[in-house]
Each structure stands twice: as C-alpha cells, then as structure tokens.
Design an enzyme around this catalytic site. Structure first.
Site, PDB file in Angstrom:
ATOM      1  N   THR A   2      -2.564  -2.656  12.300  1.00 50.94           N
ATOM      2  CA  THR A   2      -3.028  -3.797  11.501  1.00 50.94           C
ATOM      3  C   THR A   2      -3.087  -5.035  12.405  1.00 50.94           C
ATOM      4  O   THR A   2      -2.602  -5.007  13.549  1.00 50.94           O
ATOM      5  CB  THR A   2      -2.081  -4.083  10.304  1.00 50.94           C
ATOM      6  N   ARG A  28       3.026   3.556  13.625  1.00 53.99           N
ATOM      7  CA  ARG A  28       1.676   2.989  13.714  1.00 53.99           C
ATOM      8  C   ARG A  28       0.885   3.825  14.721  1.00 53.99           C
ATOM      9  O   ARG A  28       1.375   4.141  15.801  1.00 53.99           O
ATOM     10  CB  ARG A  28       1.742   1.523  14.167  1.00 53.99           C
ATOM     11  N   CYS A  72       0.842  -1.204   0.000  1.00 57.84           N
ATOM     12  CA  CYS A  72       0.000   0.000   0.000  1.00 57.84           C
ATOM     13  C   CYS A  72       0.876   1.253   0.000  1.00 57.84           C
ATOM     14  O   CYS A  72       0.598   2.219  -0.719  1.00 57.84           O
ATOM     15  CB  CYS A  72      -0.984  -0.014   1.170  1.00 57.84           C
ATOM     16  N   THR A  73       1.958   1.247   0.768  1.00 60.51           N
ATOM     17  CA  THR A  73       2.802   2.444   0.851  1.00 60.51           C
ATOM     18  C   THR A  73       3.475   2.729  -0.497  1.00 60.51           C
ATOM     19  O   THR A  73       3.513   3.881  -0.938  1.00 60.51           O
ATOM     20  CB  THR A  73       3.874   2.324   1.958  1.00 60.51           C
TER      21      THR A  73
HETATM   22  N1  LIG Z   1      -4.013  -4.217   5.955  1.00 62.96           N
HETATM   23  C1  LIG Z   1      -3.374  -3.394   5.128  1.00 62.96           C
HETATM   24  O1  LIG Z   1      -3.370  -2.180   5.292  1.00 62.96           O
HETATM   25  C2  LIG Z   1      -2.643  -3.947   3.933  1.00 62.96           C
HETATM   26  C3  LIG Z   1      -2.494  -3.134   2.797  1.00 62.96           C
HETATM   27  C4  LIG Z   1      -1.832  -3.652   1.683  1.00 62.96           C
HETATM   28  C5  LIG Z   1      -1.304  -4.932   1.718  1.00 62.96           C
HETATM   29  N2  LIG Z   1      -1.444  -5.676   2.850  1.00 62.96           N
HETATM   30  C6  LIG Z   1      -0.873  -7.036   2.841  1.00 62.96           C
HETATM   31  O2  LIG Z   1      -1.933  -7.951   2.587  1.00 62.96           O
HETATM   32  C7  LIG Z   1      -1.701  -9.177   3.305  1.00 62.96           C
HETATM   33  C8  LIG Z   1      -2.867  -9.427   4.241  1.00 62.96           C
HETATM   34  O3  LIG Z   1      -2.960  -8.355   5.174  1.00 62.96           O
HETATM   35  P1  LIG Z   1      -4.263  -8.187   6.086  1.00 62.96           P
HETATM   36  O4  LIG Z   1      -4.117  -6.869   6.768  1.00 62.96           O
HETATM   37  O5  LIG Z   1      -5.487  -8.491   5.300  1.00 62.96           O
HETATM   38  O6  LIG Z   1      -3.994  -9.355   7.151  1.00 62.96           O
HETATM   39  P2  LIG Z   1      -5.078 -10.141   8.041  1.00 62.96           P
HETATM   40  O7  LIG Z   1      -6.224  -9.253   8.340  1.00 62.96           O
HETATM   41  O8  LIG Z   1      -4.310 -10.736   9.184  1.00 62.96           O
HETATM   42  O9  LIG Z   1      -5.599 -11.301   7.078  1.00 62.96           O
HETATM   43  C9  LIG Z   1      -4.863 -12.464   6.775  1.00 62.96           C
HETATM   44  C10 LIG Z   1      -5.815 -13.647   6.883  1.00 62.96           C
HETATM   45  O10 LIG Z   1      -5.180 -14.807   6.333  1.00 62.96           O
HETATM   46  C11 LIG Z   1      -5.363 -15.861   7.263  1.00 62.96           C
HETATM   47  N3  LIG Z   1      -4.410 -16.961   7.099  1.00 62.96           N
HETATM   48  C12 LIG Z   1      -3.322 -17.275   7.875  1.00 62.96           C
HETATM   49  N4  LIG Z   1      -2.743 -18.403   7.410  1.00 62.96           N
HETATM   50  C13 LIG Z   1      -3.475 -18.817   6.335  1.00 62.96           C
HETATM   51  C14 LIG Z   1      -3.390 -19.931   5.462  1.00 62.96           C
HETATM   52  N5  LIG Z   1      -2.450 -20.874   5.608  1.00 62.96           N
HETATM   53  N6  LIG Z   1      -4.301 -20.046   4.448  1.00 62.96           N
HETATM   54  C15 LIG Z   1      -5.287 -19.126   4.317  1.00 62.96           C
HETATM   55  N7  LIG Z   1      -5.430 -18.045   5.147  1.00 62.96           N
HETATM   56  C16 LIG Z   1      -4.537 -17.901   6.135  1.00 62.96           C
HETATM   57  C17 LIG Z   1      -5.276 -15.171   8.605  1.00 62.96           C
HETATM   58  O11 LIG Z   1      -5.776 -15.988   9.655  1.00 62.96           O
HETATM   59  P3  LIG Z   1      -5.152 -15.770  11.143  1.00 62.96           P
HETATM   60  O12 LIG Z   1      -5.547 -14.403  11.541  1.00 62.96           O
HETATM   61  O13 LIG Z   1      -5.797 -16.826  11.964  1.00 62.96           O
HETATM   62  O14 LIG Z   1      -3.665 -15.956  11.021  1.00 62.96           O
HETATM   63  C18 LIG Z   1      -6.154 -13.964   8.350  1.00 62.96           C
HETATM   64  O15 LIG Z   1      -7.524 -14.252   8.459  1.00 62.96           O
HETATM   65  C19 LIG Z   1      -0.360  -8.983   4.037  1.00 62.96           C
HETATM   66  O16 LIG Z   1       0.670  -9.495   3.253  1.00 62.96           O
HETATM   67  C20 LIG Z   1      -0.227  -7.468   4.148  1.00 62.96           C
HETATM   68  O17 LIG Z   1       1.116  -7.040   4.214  1.00 62.96           O
HETATM   69  C21 LIG Z   1      -2.121  -5.227   3.953  1.00 62.96           C
END
Ligand SMILES: NC(=O)c1ccc[n+]([C@@H]2O[C@H](COP(=O)([O-])OP(=O)(O)OC[C@H]3O[C@@H](n4cnc5c(N)ncnc54)[C@H](OP(=O)(O)O)[C@@H]3O)[C@@H](O)[C@H]2O)c1
Length: 315
Positions: free
Chosen positions: A165, A216, A135-136
């Site tokens: 996050t 953060r 995102c950044t």
């Molecule tokens: N949030 C942001 O602002 C943002 C912006 C851009 C990019 N990103 C990127 O996008 C990705 C996800 O971020 P997020 O904020 O959406 O994280 P999140 O809310 O923690 O979502 C990740 C999900 O994937 C699940 N998971 C864990 N292991 C898994 C597996 N083996 N198979 C399928 N699902 C699994 C997690 O479960 P558990 O919680 O039980 O582990 C959780 O529900 C990261 O790489 C992050 O860097 C995030």
C-alpha cells in the site's frame, strides 16, 4: 439521492468515487485531498489497477485543503474519511461541525463504533460518526463468526497476505518502522498485524485466542487470508463445506470452486471469497481456509452498504 463527500483521494477514495458515480443512490458532491486538483482528476481517470475510466466528474467540486476545518459540508449527508490521517472521534467531529450529517471512516477505529454489514449493523443506533472497520476484518469476521457459531473455536491463527500500500516505500528509505521502510515491489515483508484487535472487536469471546501476522507482497492489489482454526470438536470436511455453501451469497461471502489467483479477484464485489480447493482439515479439528478479497473494491462495496444503512436511519 444521498449527497456524499470524500476526504482523501488516494486508493480507497478513488475506488469509492468510481463506484459512487455508477450508483444511482448516491451523488458525489465534493472531493478533497492535499494535492493539485488537475492531478486528482488525472489519477481518477487513469488507474494502473482498474484501468481508464470515462466517467463524468464535471459536477464534482474538487478542493485542496490540508486543514479539514476549511471544508464546507453544509449539504453533505455522508462524508467518507479516507485520508488515513484522521481517525479519532475528536478529529472526525470536525466534519460534523462543518455541516456533514454523518461521517464514515474507512479504517478500524479505537474510539468510534465499527460496523460490518451482516455482523453487527443491526446494532447501529443512528450515531453520527462510524467506521466500516478494515478490509481484513470484513474478509475474516463473517466467515470466522459462522464457523465459530456452528463448530466452536479453540484458537485461531490469521496470516494476512496483502498487496503493498502507499504507506510503504518504492525503494528502501525512511519510514515509521524497520521492515516497512524496505522496497515494497521487490520484497516479501513480514509486519505486525492489527487483525487480532479488529477481529476480536466483533468476536470478543475470542480475544485471547487469536494470533495474527501480516505479510506484504509485491503485487499492487489483492488480499489473501490464510486462516487456521482449531475447532472445539471433530468434524468431517463435508460438514464444514456444507456450512460454507450455505453462507455463500450472504454478507459479501462467496464460496468459489474455481482455481483463482490474485489477478482473478480484481473488481470482485465480494469481501470474502472462500477458496474451496484450499478448504482443508487435519485430524478433523484443525481447519484451514483461504479467503480472498479485492482489498479496495471488495472493501468499499461493504462501506457503501453501510452508508445506505446510516442514511436510511437519518430519514
Ligand atoms: N488500500 C487499502 O487496501 C485499504 C483497504 C481498506 C481500508 N484502507 C484504509 O483507508 C484509508 C486510506 O487508505 P489508502 O490506501 O487509500 O491511502 P492513500 O492511497 O495513501 O490515500 C490517502 C490520501 O489522503 C491524502 N491526505 C493526507 N492528508 C490529508 C488531509 N489532511 N486531508 C485530505 N487528504 C489527505 C493523502 O495524501 P498524501 O499521499 O500526500 O499523504 C492521500 O492522497 C487508510 O486509513 C487505510 O487504512 C485501505
């Protein structure tokens, strides 16, 4: 229609799914995460950031597989990898082996090609596994690239002021590093930042000229980049604003004259909103910019544009 699947139904996975269901170009076929399916459906419907949705998810197949080798992806055009767990080419190849034609990772990667729409997507050469970077990077790079091309960059300092996050803790508790282990909703938490690496991936000539820090903050959504750029020569602020107005409307950039705060950018489709009031210059060569983004919605809009590009190549 582009048939898609999502692995990882967290913040980004659910934001993507809401947008995909509104978009006639896509059909969401499969969602996988590792928790209870009824809970996935509940969290899709009720969202503390974006509110309740009545979107129909009856036709989507929900699965709960921890081992991604068990996913059946034979009719999937694009799998969005949003778990935050699988990020290497080798790991993501599993989705291709399972039948997906393409994989798009929603994080910057060290060993697969990273693309940002309008920056390097014209270099896309039909690779199976790609990333939409972070995102950044999507917030900084389109603006910094234009400034650099037009005025030249001596050096640059990036401070990413990011909502907490789910990798942080609600209350103090064990975590991967010291400050990250502290309570997210009650602290301003300085962390090291990956923005130097992600930004200089797209602007390699600036590699040793960028310094970055992440802070953060106790809000649930939003990203604000405080960007300081030392220019190669002296320019009037009016000249800089002229350029920023010209690039507004392209590549997810918007030049905003409104007095916005973080709540106002929620649901914005732009990935870089330049704050006109905080576009300042000292001594005509030290430029300061404020760039805003809804770190979920603003980011996934660019990822979906990348998905269309990747699918178009497939045909
Ligand atoms: N949030 C942001 O602002 C943002 C912006 C851009 C990019 N990103 C990127 O996008 C990705 C996800 O971020 P997020 O904020 O959406 O994280 P999140 O809310 O923690 O979502 C990740 C999900 O994937 C699940 N998971 C864990 N292991 C898994 C597996 N083996 N198979 C399928 N699902 C699994 C997690 O479960 P558990 O919680 O039980 O582990 C959780 O529900 C990261 O790489 C992050 O860097 C995030």
């Amino acid at each position: 229609m582009i048939k898609v699947a999502i692995n990882g139904f967290g913040r980004i996975g659910r934001s993507l799914s809401r947008e995909i269901l509104k978009d006639k170009r896509f059909e969401l076929v499969l969602v996988n995460d590792i928790f209870d399916i009824d809970m996935m459906k509940y969290l899709f419907k009720y969202d503390s950031v974006y509110g309740k949705t009545s979107q129909n998810i009856d036709n989507i197949c929900f699965t709960s597989n921890k081992n991604i080798k068990d996913l059946k992806l034979n009719d999937i055009d694009i799998l969005f990898e949003c778990s935050g767990v699988f990020a290497t080419k080798k790991e993501l190849q599993t989705h291709i082996d399972n039948g997906a034609k393409k994989v798009i990772l929603t994080a910057h990667s060290k060993d697969i090609p990273n693309y940002i729409i309008g920056i390097n997507d014209n270099e896309y050469s039909n690779e199976d596994i790609i990333s939409g970077s972070s995102c950044t990077a999507n917030c900084i790079v389109p603006v910094l690239k234009s400034i650099d091309e037009n005025f030249g960059t001596k050096r640059c300092n990036i401070t990413t002021i990011h909502s907490y996050t789910s990798e942080q803790n609600l209350l103090d508790g064990k975590n991967s590093d010291t400050r990250r282990c502290r309570a997210a909703p009650t602290n301003i938490i300085p962390l090291s930042s990956n923005a130097t690496n992600t930004t200089s991936f797209f602007l390699p000539h600036l590699k040793n000229k960028i310094y970055s820090t992440s802070i953060r903050i106790p809000v649930e959504n939003s990203l604000l980049i405080d960007l300081h750029i030392e220019l190669l020569k002296k320019y009037d602020l009016s000249k800089i604003k002229e350029l920023l107005m010209t690039i507004s409307g392209k590549n997810g950039i918007n030049f905003s004259c409104e007095n916005i705060v973080s709540r106002d950018i929620r649901n914005s489709s732009f990935s870089s909103i330049i704050d006109e009031k905080f576009t300042q210059i000292v001594n005509k060569d030290f430029l300061r910019l404020f760039l805003w983004q809804d770190n979920e919605h603003g980011y996934i809009k660019r990822v979906l544009e990348l998905a269309c590009k990747a699918n178009y190549h497939e045909k």
